[in-house]
Design a protein around this motif. Structure first.
Motif, PDB file in Angstrom:
ATOM      1  N   PHE A   1      16.989  43.880  59.874  1.00 41.99           N
ATOM      2  CA  PHE A   1      17.666  42.862  59.081  1.00 41.99           C
ATOM      3  C   PHE A   1      19.098  42.732  59.568  1.00 41.99           C
ATOM      4  N   ASP A   2      19.676  41.580  59.314  1.00 45.19           N
ATOM      5  CA  ASP A   2      21.070  41.304  59.658  1.00 45.19           C
ATOM      6  C   ASP A   2      21.830  41.082  58.362  1.00 45.19           C
ATOM      7  N   ALA A   3      22.986  41.709  58.262  1.00 43.07           N
ATOM      8  CA  ALA A   3      23.757  41.585  57.023  1.00 43.07           C
ATOM      9  C   ALA A   3      25.228  41.829  57.308  1.00 43.07           C
ATOM     10  N   ALA A   4      26.039  41.368  56.387  1.00 39.64           N
ATOM     11  CA  ALA A   4      27.484  41.586  56.452  1.00 39.64           C
ATOM     12  C   ALA A   4      27.885  42.606  55.403  1.00 39.64           C
ATOM     13  N   HIS A   5      29.017  43.242  55.643  1.00 39.95           N
ATOM     14  CA  HIS A   5      29.592  44.151  54.657  1.00 39.95           C
ATOM     15  C   HIS A   5      31.035  44.441  55.035  1.00 39.95           C
ATOM     16  N   TYR A   6      31.706  45.121  54.142  1.00 37.45           N
ATOM     17  CA  TYR A   6      33.043  45.644  54.419  1.00 37.45           C
ATOM     18  C   TYR A   6      33.176  46.930  53.634  1.00 37.45           C
ATOM     19  N   LEU A   7      34.011  47.797  54.122  1.00 40.11           N
ATOM     20  CA  LEU A   7      34.230  49.076  53.456  1.00 40.11           C
ATOM     21  C   LEU A   7      35.673  49.109  52.981  1.00 40.11           C
TER      22      LEU A   7
ATOM     23  N   PRO B   1      38.783  48.619  61.563  1.00 35.04           N
ATOM     24  CA  PRO B   1      38.213  47.269  61.592  1.00 35.04           C
ATOM     25  C   PRO B   1      37.125  47.048  60.545  1.00 35.04           C
ATOM     26  N   TYR B   2      36.471  48.119  60.111  1.00 32.48           N
ATOM     27  CA  TYR B   2      35.386  47.922  59.152  1.00 32.48           C
ATOM     28  C   TYR B   2      35.892  47.719  57.733  1.00 32.48           C
ATOM     29  N   SER B   3      37.199  47.720  57.541  1.00 29.84           N
ATOM     30  CA  SER B   3      37.723  47.366  56.218  1.00 29.84           C
ATOM     31  C   SER B   3      37.646  45.848  56.000  1.00 29.84           C
ATOM     32  N   ARG B   4      37.500  45.103  57.105  1.00 27.79           N
ATOM     33  CA  ARG B   4      37.336  43.648  57.020  1.00 27.79           C
ATOM     34  C   ARG B   4      35.843  43.309  57.064  1.00 27.79           C
ATOM     35  N   MET B   5      35.500  42.171  56.495  1.00 26.76           N
ATOM     36  CA  MET B   5      34.105  41.762  56.504  1.00 26.76           C
ATOM     37  C   MET B   5      33.626  41.573  57.940  1.00 26.76           C
ATOM     38  N   HIS B   6      32.428  42.074  58.205  1.00 22.10           N
ATOM     39  CA  HIS B   6      31.815  41.969  59.533  1.00 22.10           C
ATOM     40  C   HIS B   6      30.314  42.149  59.360  1.00 22.10           C
ATOM     41  N   GLY B   7      29.570  41.919  60.421  1.00 20.38           N
ATOM     42  CA  GLY B   7      28.119  41.997  60.312  1.00 20.38           C
ATOM     43  C   GLY B   7      27.505  42.947  61.320  1.00 20.38           C
TER      44      GLY B   7
ATOM     45  N   LEU C   1      26.167  42.734  51.751  1.00 22.46           N
ATOM     46  CA  LEU C   1      25.628  43.926  51.092  1.00 22.46           C
ATOM     47  C   LEU C   1      26.462  44.356  49.897  1.00 22.46           C
ATOM     48  N   ASN C   2      27.770  44.175  49.951  1.00 30.76           N
ATOM     49  CA  ASN C   2      28.651  44.572  48.854  1.00 30.76           C
ATOM     50  C   ASN C   2      28.295  43.883  47.541  1.00 30.76           C
ATOM     51  N   GLU C   3      27.634  42.731  47.612  1.00 30.30           N
ATOM     52  CA  GLU C   3      27.289  41.967  46.410  1.00 30.30           C
ATOM     53  C   GLU C   3      25.950  42.378  45.803  1.00 30.30           C
ATOM     54  N   ILE C   4      25.218  43.261  46.462  1.00 32.32           N
ATOM     55  CA  ILE C   4      23.910  43.684  45.968  1.00 32.32           C
ATOM     56  C   ILE C   4      24.096  44.840  44.995  1.00 32.32           C
TER      57      ILE C   4
ATOM     58  N   GLY D   1      24.087  48.089  43.280  1.00 26.83           N
ATOM     59  CA  GLY D   1      23.863  49.421  43.808  1.00 26.83           C
ATOM     60  C   GLY D   1      24.406  49.636  45.206  1.00 26.83           C
ATOM     61  N   LEU D   2      24.920  48.576  45.839  1.00 30.41           N
ATOM     62  CA  LEU D   2      25.455  48.700  47.201  1.00 30.41           C
ATOM     63  C   LEU D   2      26.895  48.211  47.303  1.00 30.41           C
ATOM     64  N   SER D   3      27.667  48.392  46.265  1.00 32.07           N
ATOM     65  CA  SER D   3      29.054  47.925  46.315  1.00 32.07           C
ATOM     66  C   SER D   3      29.853  48.642  47.401  1.00 32.07           C
ATOM     67  N   VAL D   4      29.425  49.843  47.772  1.00 32.94           N
ATOM     68  CA  VAL D   4      29.999  50.573  48.908  1.00 32.94           C
ATOM     69  C   VAL D   4      28.846  50.778  49.900  1.00 32.94           C
ATOM     70  N   PRO D   5      28.607  49.782  50.782  1.00 35.20           N
ATOM     71  CA  PRO D   5      27.403  49.781  51.607  1.00 35.20           C
ATOM     72  C   PRO D   5      27.523  50.584  52.911  1.00 35.20           C
ATOM     73  N   THR D   6      27.706  51.888  52.772  1.00 29.05           N
ATOM     74  CA  THR D   6      27.667  52.778  53.928  1.00 29.05           C
ATOM     75  C   THR D   6      26.219  52.979  54.345  1.00 29.05           C
ATOM     76  N   LEU D   7      26.005  53.483  55.533  1.00 28.54           N
ATOM     77  CA  LEU D   7      24.634  53.810  55.945  1.00 28.54           C
ATOM     78  C   LEU D   7      23.998  54.775  54.955  1.00 28.54           C
ATOM     79  N   GLU D   8      24.790  55.750  54.499  1.00 29.95           N
ATOM     80  CA  GLU D   8      24.291  56.750  53.551  1.00 29.95           C
ATOM     81  C   GLU D   8      23.821  56.091  52.253  1.00 29.95           C
ATOM     82  N   ASN D   9      24.632  55.182  51.722  1.00 29.19           N
ATOM     83  CA  ASN D   9      24.270  54.526  50.466  1.00 29.19           C
ATOM     84  C   ASN D   9      23.098  53.572  50.633  1.00 29.19           C
ATOM     85  N   ILE D  10      22.992  52.925  51.795  1.00 27.38           N
ATOM     86  CA  ILE D  10      21.843  52.055  52.044  1.00 27.38           C
ATOM     87  C   ILE D  10      20.558  52.892  52.072  1.00 27.38           C
ATOM     88  N   CYS D  11      20.599  54.053  52.729  1.00 29.54           N
ATOM     89  CA  CYS D  11      19.427  54.943  52.751  1.00 29.54           C
ATOM     90  C   CYS D  11      18.987  55.308  51.339  1.00 29.54           C
ATOM     91  N   MET D  12      19.932  55.734  50.511  1.00 32.67           N
ATOM     92  CA  MET D  12      19.581  56.141  49.144  1.00 32.67           C
ATOM     93  C   MET D  12      19.082  54.966  48.324  1.00 32.67           C
TER      94      MET D  12
END
Length: 121
Positions: free
Chosen positions: A10-16, A24-30, A72-75, A77-88
């Motif tokens: 899947f392709d998605a955008a997020h920011y941390l 750079p990942y503090s800005r929105m990117h995909g 992803l931030n808008e989903i 349970g994924l407001s902090v969409p790290t790889l770790e949080n996506i896995c969980m």
């Protein structure tokens, strides 16, 4: 005991936002993500399957629909969409449906990054 796996991309955008502004990942990117789930168990004596790949495909299609081409931030349970949080998040979606869920792997192949969540039974 056997282990089977099924993957989807899947392709998605997020920011941390917790990251420093210097990162750079503090800005929105995909990213293009690869999600793999592994299920383990003994094959059914009648079907010969650990689990029906059609059922796994249906579940991953539902997850794909929720994540693909989304922020992803808008989903929920994924407001902090790290790889770790996506896995969980994925594991939480699948645990009730598949008792043999053993691992969830989320990768960002273009970055050479991945996270593996091993479910303990």
């Amino acid at each position: 005991m056997m282990r089977i796996a099924k993957s989807v991309t899947f392709d998605a955008a997020h920011y941390l936002s917790l990251a420093s502004d210097e990162r750079p990942y503090s800005r929105m990117h995909g990213h293009s993500f690869r999600l793999t789930v592994e299920l383990e168990g003994e094959p059914d004596p009648v079907t010969g399957w650990v689990e029906d790949f059609g059922d796994i495909n249906d579940a991953l299609s539902d997850i794909h629909e929720q994540l693909d081409h989304r922020l992803l931030n808008e989903i929920e349970g994924l407001s902090v969409p790290t790889l770790e949080n996506i896995c969980m998040w994925v594991a939480d979606k699948l645990k009730a449906r598949f008792a043999g869920l053993a691992r969830v792997v989320v990768e960002r192949p273009s970055n050479g990054e991945a996270c593996t969540y091993t479910i303990r039974h």
